[in-house]
Design an enzyme around this catalytic site. Structure first.
Site, mmCIF file in Angstrom:
data_model
loop_
_atom_site.group_PDB
_atom_site.id
_atom_site.type_symbol
_atom_site.label_atom_id
_atom_site.label_comp_id
_atom_site.label_asym_id
_atom_site.label_seq_id
_atom_site.Cartn_x
_atom_site.Cartn_y
_atom_site.Cartn_z
ATOM 1 N N ASP A 26 -8.282 52.395 21.843
ATOM 2 C CA ASP A 26 -6.896 51.926 21.793
ATOM 3 C C ASP A 26 -6.101 52.699 20.740
ATOM 4 O O ASP A 26 -6.662 53.160 19.746
ATOM 5 C CB ASP A 26 -6.886 50.417 21.472
ATOM 6 C CG ASP A 26 -5.552 49.782 21.819
ATOM 7 O OD1 ASP A 26 -4.753 50.397 22.556
ATOM 8 O OD2 ASP A 26 -5.293 48.654 21.342
ATOM 9 N N HIS A 43 -2.429 60.035 25.290
ATOM 10 C CA HIS A 43 -3.532 59.921 26.253
ATOM 11 C C HIS A 43 -4.246 61.258 26.409
ATOM 12 O O HIS A 43 -5.465 61.328 26.503
ATOM 13 C CB HIS A 43 -3.012 59.445 27.617
ATOM 14 C CG HIS A 43 -2.397 58.078 27.586
ATOM 15 N ND1 HIS A 43 -2.969 57.038 26.890
ATOM 16 C CD2 HIS A 43 -1.262 57.571 28.151
ATOM 17 C CE1 HIS A 43 -2.214 55.949 27.029
ATOM 18 N NE2 HIS A 43 -1.165 56.254 27.784
ATOM 19 N N LEU A 137 -28.040 60.728 27.985
ATOM 20 C CA LEU A 137 -27.080 59.676 27.621
ATOM 21 C C LEU A 137 -26.494 59.156 28.930
ATOM 22 O O LEU A 137 -26.214 59.946 29.830
ATOM 23 C CB LEU A 137 -25.947 60.270 26.771
ATOM 24 C CG LEU A 137 -24.759 59.343 26.476
ATOM 25 C CD1 LEU A 137 -25.088 58.404 25.315
ATOM 26 C CD2 LEU A 137 -23.488 60.126 26.134
HETATM 27 C C1 IPE Z 1 -7.294 47.761 26.236
HETATM 28 O O1 IPE Z 1 -6.177 48.315 25.589
HETATM 29 C C2 IPE Z 1 -7.660 48.559 27.425
HETATM 30 C C3 IPE Z 1 -8.035 49.949 27.197
HETATM 31 C C4 IPE Z 1 -8.192 50.567 26.068
HETATM 32 C C5 IPE Z 1 -8.272 50.695 28.389
HETATM 33 P P1 IPE Z 1 -4.731 47.712 25.764
HETATM 34 O O2 IPE Z 1 -3.859 48.457 24.833
HETATM 35 O O3 IPE Z 1 -4.356 47.698 27.187
HETATM 36 O O4 IPE Z 1 -4.937 46.194 25.274
HETATM 37 P P2 IPE Z 1 -3.885 45.083 24.870
HETATM 38 O O5 IPE Z 1 -2.920 44.962 26.001
HETATM 39 O O6 IPE Z 1 -3.187 45.545 23.629
HETATM 40 O O7 IPE Z 1 -4.701 43.855 24.639
HETATM 41 C C1 IPE Z 2 -5.220 53.005 24.959
HETATM 42 O O1 IPE Z 2 -4.103 53.355 24.212
HETATM 43 C C2 IPE Z 2 -5.303 53.721 26.270
HETATM 44 C C3 IPE Z 2 -5.093 52.880 27.451
HETATM 45 C C4 IPE Z 2 -4.936 51.585 27.447
HETATM 46 C C5 IPE Z 2 -5.071 53.550 28.731
HETATM 47 P P1 IPE Z 2 -2.729 52.626 24.405
HETATM 48 O O2 IPE Z 2 -1.941 53.329 25.456
HETATM 49 O O3 IPE Z 2 -2.950 51.171 24.649
HETATM 50 O O4 IPE Z 2 -2.052 52.855 22.998
HETATM 51 P P2 IPE Z 2 -1.172 51.829 22.176
HETATM 52 O O5 IPE Z 2 -1.969 50.566 22.020
HETATM 53 O O6 IPE Z 2 0.090 51.600 22.953
HETATM 54 O O7 IPE Z 2 -0.933 52.523 20.885
HETATM 55 MG MG MG Z 3 -3.065 49.546 23.420
#
Ligand code: IPE
Ligand code: IPE
Ligand code: MG
Length: 255
Positions: A26, A43, A137
């Protein structure tokens, strides 16, 4: 299947390096925002962090690495971001599957693949077949994955297998989408949030949780070592007392 110990029905063996690491990657969006870049740039950098994490896990002797790439709730994001993530997934599959195989990595994807572009599904199936016999792995990518979805589909499959039998823990574990792996020893979430966001709900029953403020694109081998150091300091009791664990050690050393 069913070769792995369930943490609720018996006490699993544990070592100083987690055998199975599950990560919620995240913070990509915030990484980009800090740099005045579009979210999708985060990303893109996130894929590089994945490469580094895979390499570091192999070097440290991790057997299973599971990465949450797209949750069943991430469809709620702006359509442009969703479609960018899909393209990035497709491109990464095209570019990485051969390399994963060359490095002895077994590749798996868990999640409901029905809404994905058939080209993505095709690459996933081909990649899984190509790498099926690798043993260095097991890298699992969770895509359109939700912990509740997983438990539900497992329960439904138990029902189908034997409509009159009571549903058991053992049966659910057998039909979960990751029944080929032991339960995670270590759960890591980057990006500062302290929640599970519908990741592996069933399997995290006795996992150790580690949260870091590091944003996923900044997470590197050193960050992983910090998580592992924290893991080594934990006492995994699985319901028992500290004294019982110490007695067990004493018995082991005496014999
Ligand atoms: C969780 O991250 C899912 C992934 C990393 C793929 P999110 O950024 O979507 O989670 P929430 O919405 O903050 O809980
Ligand atoms: C996690 O990073 C990746 C996915 C959920 C695909 P985020 O896109 O949720 O990044 P933040 O949380 O907005 O910083
Ligand atoms: Mg996020």
């Amino acid at each position: 299947m069913g070769e792995f110990i369930s943490s609720t029905t018996s006490v699993p063996e544990t070592g100083s390096v987690p055998r199975h690491v599950a990560i919620i990657m995240d913070g990509n969006g915030r990484w980009a925002k800090k740099r005045y870049l579009p979210r999708v740039a985060g990303h893109r950098r996130g894929v590089e962090a994945v490469r580094e994490a895979v390499k570091a896990c192999i070097e440290r002797g991790v057997e299973y690495l599971t990465l949450f790439a797209f949750s069943s709730e991430n469809w709620r994001r702006p359509p442009e971001e969703v479609s960018f993530l899909m393209q990035l997934f497709l491109r990464s599959l095209e570019q990485e599957l051969g390399k994963l195989d060359a490095n002895g990595i077994r590749f798996r994807v868990v999640g409901d693949l029905t809404p994905f572009d058939p080209r993505i599904v095709e690459h996933i199936r081909r990649g899984e077949e190509l790498t099926a016999k690798n043993t260095r792995l097991t890298l699992t990518v969770a895509a359109n994955y939700g912990g509740r979805w997983d438990v539900l589909q497992a329960v439904n499959r138990c029902r189908e297998a034997d409509p009159r039998a009571p549903i058991t823990e053992e049966c659910i574990a057998r039909y979960l989408s990751m029944s080929y792996a032991p339960e995670p020893d270590l759960f890591i979430r980057t990006g500062g949030e302290q929640r599970v966001s519908n990741f592996l709900l069933w399997q995290l029953a006795y996992s150790e949780f580690y949260f870091t403020d590091a944003l996923w694109p900044d997470f590197n081998a050193q960050s992983l070592d910090e998580a592992f150091a924290s893991y080594r300091r934990r006492e995994r009791r699985f319901g028992r007392t500290s004294e019982q664990l110490l007695q067990g050690e004493a018995v082991k050393q005496a014999s």
